[in-house]
Scaffold this active site. Sequence first.
Site, mmCIF file in Angstrom:
data_model
loop_
_atom_site.group_PDB
_atom_site.id
_atom_site.type_symbol
_atom_site.label_atom_id
_atom_site.label_comp_id
_atom_site.label_asym_id
_atom_site.label_seq_id
_atom_site.Cartn_x
_atom_site.Cartn_y
_atom_site.Cartn_z
ATOM 1 N N ASN A 1 -9.895 -0.011 -0.198
ATOM 2 C CA ASN A 1 -8.438 0.071 -0.189
ATOM 3 C C ASN A 1 -7.904 -0.572 -1.474
ATOM 4 O OD1 ASN A 1 -5.699 -0.250 0.205
ATOM 5 N ND2 ASN A 1 -5.882 -0.960 2.323
ATOM 6 N N HIS B 1 -3.263 7.534 1.839
ATOM 7 C CA HIS B 1 -3.636 6.183 1.395
ATOM 8 C C HIS B 1 -5.018 5.882 1.965
ATOM 9 C CE1 HIS B 1 -3.835 1.984 0.747
ATOM 10 N NE2 HIS B 1 -3.602 1.652 2.002
ATOM 11 N N CYS C 1 0.822 -1.225 0.000
ATOM 12 C CA CYS C 1 0.000 0.000 0.000
ATOM 13 C C CYS C 1 0.852 1.269 0.000
ATOM 14 C CB CYS C 1 -0.961 0.002 1.185
ATOM 15 S SG CYS C 1 -2.084 -1.396 1.185
HETATM 16 N N1 ACO Z 1 -18.414 -7.718 9.849
HETATM 17 C C1 ACO Z 1 -18.911 -7.871 11.079
HETATM 18 N N2 ACO Z 1 -18.120 -8.110 12.165
HETATM 19 C C2 ACO Z 1 -16.804 -8.188 11.952
HETATM 20 C C3 ACO Z 1 -16.226 -8.051 10.692
HETATM 21 C C4 ACO Z 1 -17.076 -7.814 9.602
HETATM 22 N N3 ACO Z 1 -16.633 -7.623 8.340
HETATM 23 N N4 ACO Z 1 -14.883 -8.170 10.802
HETATM 24 C C5 ACO Z 1 -14.624 -8.386 12.099
HETATM 25 N N5 ACO Z 1 -15.791 -8.398 12.803
HETATM 26 C C6 ACO Z 1 -15.990 -8.583 14.223
HETATM 27 C C7 ACO Z 1 -14.822 -9.258 14.912
HETATM 28 O O1 ACO Z 1 -14.940 -10.663 14.770
HETATM 29 C C8 ACO Z 1 -14.988 -8.786 16.338
HETATM 30 O O2 ACO Z 1 -16.009 -9.549 16.942
HETATM 31 P P1 ACO Z 1 -15.917 -9.945 18.519
HETATM 32 O O3 ACO Z 1 -15.915 -8.643 19.251
HETATM 33 O O4 ACO Z 1 -17.129 -10.760 18.728
HETATM 34 O O5 ACO Z 1 -14.621 -10.702 18.659
HETATM 35 C C9 ACO Z 1 -15.529 -7.361 16.182
HETATM 36 O O6 ACO Z 1 -16.062 -7.280 14.835
HETATM 37 C C10 ACO Z 1 -14.483 -6.289 16.356
HETATM 38 O O7 ACO Z 1 -13.348 -6.642 15.601
HETATM 39 P P2 ACO Z 1 -12.065 -5.758 15.573
HETATM 40 O O8 ACO Z 1 -11.033 -6.424 14.713
HETATM 41 O O9 ACO Z 1 -11.676 -5.383 16.982
HETATM 42 O O10 ACO Z 1 -12.612 -4.447 14.843
HETATM 43 P P3 ACO Z 1 -11.869 -3.104 14.538
HETATM 44 O O11 ACO Z 1 -12.660 -1.986 15.084
HETATM 45 O O12 ACO Z 1 -10.398 -3.155 14.862
HETATM 46 O O13 ACO Z 1 -11.971 -3.017 12.963
HETATM 47 C C11 ACO Z 1 -10.648 -3.364 11.012
HETATM 48 C C12 ACO Z 1 -11.353 -4.019 12.166
HETATM 49 C C13 ACO Z 1 -11.678 -2.619 10.164
HETATM 50 C C14 ACO Z 1 -9.979 -4.438 10.161
HETATM 51 C C15 ACO Z 1 -9.598 -2.344 11.546
HETATM 52 O O14 ACO Z 1 -8.820 -2.933 12.565
HETATM 53 C C16 ACO Z 1 -8.685 -1.845 10.456
HETATM 54 O O15 ACO Z 1 -9.113 -1.190 9.532
HETATM 55 N N6 ACO Z 1 -7.382 -2.106 10.564
HETATM 56 C C17 ACO Z 1 -6.454 -1.686 9.543
HETATM 57 C C18 ACO Z 1 -6.368 -2.765 8.513
HETATM 58 C C19 ACO Z 1 -5.974 -2.277 7.163
HETATM 59 O O16 ACO Z 1 -6.201 -1.144 6.778
HETATM 60 N N7 ACO Z 1 -5.378 -3.156 6.396
HETATM 61 C C20 ACO Z 1 -5.080 -2.866 5.041
HETATM 62 C C21 ACO Z 1 -3.680 -3.079 4.691
HETATM 63 S S1 ACO Z 1 -2.562 -1.998 5.503
HETATM 64 C C22 ACO Z 1 -3.048 -0.514 5.124
HETATM 65 O O17 ACO Z 1 -3.523 -0.267 4.058
HETATM 66 C C23 ACO Z 1 -2.912 0.531 6.158
#
Ligand code: ACO
Length: 314
Positions: free
Chosen positions: A271, A241, A112
């Site tokens: 993304n 990004h 990314c």
């Molecule tokens: N739909 C519904 N529920 C979901 C989903 C989904 N798509 N995905 C995860 N959950 C659930 C989890 O299982 C968890 O459930 P639980 O509480 O019962 O265990 C709950 O939602 C919370 O999950 P978290 O992972 O704590 O949620 P968070 O608020 O951290 O959001 C996310 C997750 C969106 C992935 C976030 O952490 C994020 O955006 N991280 C950055 C990742 C990223 O951008 N990666 C791309 C590559 S690197 C870059 O470009 C920067």
Amino acid sequence: MNRFARIIGTGSYLPPKIVTNDDLSKTIDTSDEWITTRTGIKERRIVTNESTCDLGVIAANNALDMAGIDAAGLDLIILATTTPDKIFPATATMLQKAIGANCPAFDLQSVCAGFIFALTTAEQYIKTGAANKVLVVGSETISRIVDWQDRSSAVLFGDGAGAVVLSGSEKTGILHSKLCSDGNYLSSLQVNNNFINETGFIEMSGNEVFKIAVNRLSDIAQDTLNACQMSSDELDWMIPHQANIRIISAVAKRINMPMDKVVVTLDKHGNTSAASIPLALDIAIRDGRIQKGQTLLFEGIGGGFSWGSILIRA
Ligand code: ACO
């Protein structure tokens, strides 16, 4: 005399197939409400038959049209991609043939952060006088490496391409760029394939990526401003990004950048990895938000981790 790398044309392309959050909720346990509130993403584009090269060619031709130059006038092509069409040759060479250029062309892989790394590399060629006209493309068919059954990552990504044409200028252009890498985070974000006979899928520790992204990006954005002896109120636009609206707004808040000066396009395309910054840039130039003479900050982070930022006067 100073020699700058100036953007003289931009272009982008999104494949036509739209996949909405509601579409995803039919195949995985998720909802529009969860995806929107946690990420800001509403829909993404997914390729059907198009290759990374196909998307990049359309973006590149659009950028060349805006720049008003022919592909034969290019001195160098750098294609940032995580999803090359083949192990070899470089997708950049296929794009070179398709647009009718005859200059050196190579791929650059920094996930990314790929566009930031490619733009900085191109800048070095221009600053030294080794090249005068450089095409930088970010193109991804990232849907090919998404595990569509993994709801924690499948909702985040989309396909697309963006491109810029750079030209040497004595007046204005890239004022500062900074790149960083830290290879200690392999298990936080990777495609854990063995390269030879598996494609593999994105594996990600979302929470960890989130925290590191906010910290690293706000630090590097501030470092870049400091290096130019500028404060964020002198910026016209931040073009980050496009990973997650909460990452973008947390970084903006830390460097005191109001959100109405931040270009956000991820609601429409998710993304798109190396394509996301040039896509957002092209959209904001073509809709009239970004004007000549304005000061822009690009920032991005990707797997590795690798991250960087660029301050540019348009
Ligand atoms: N739909 C519904 N529920 C979901 C989903 C989904 N798509 N995905 C995860 N959950 C659930 C989890 O299982 C968890 O459930 P639980 O509480 O019962 O265990 C709950 O939602 C919370 O999950 P978290 O992972 O704590 O949620 P968070 O608020 O951290 O959001 C996310 C997750 C969106 C992935 C976030 O952490 C994020 O955006 N991280 C950055 C990742 C990223 O951008 N990666 C791309 C590559 S690197 C870059 O470009 C920067």
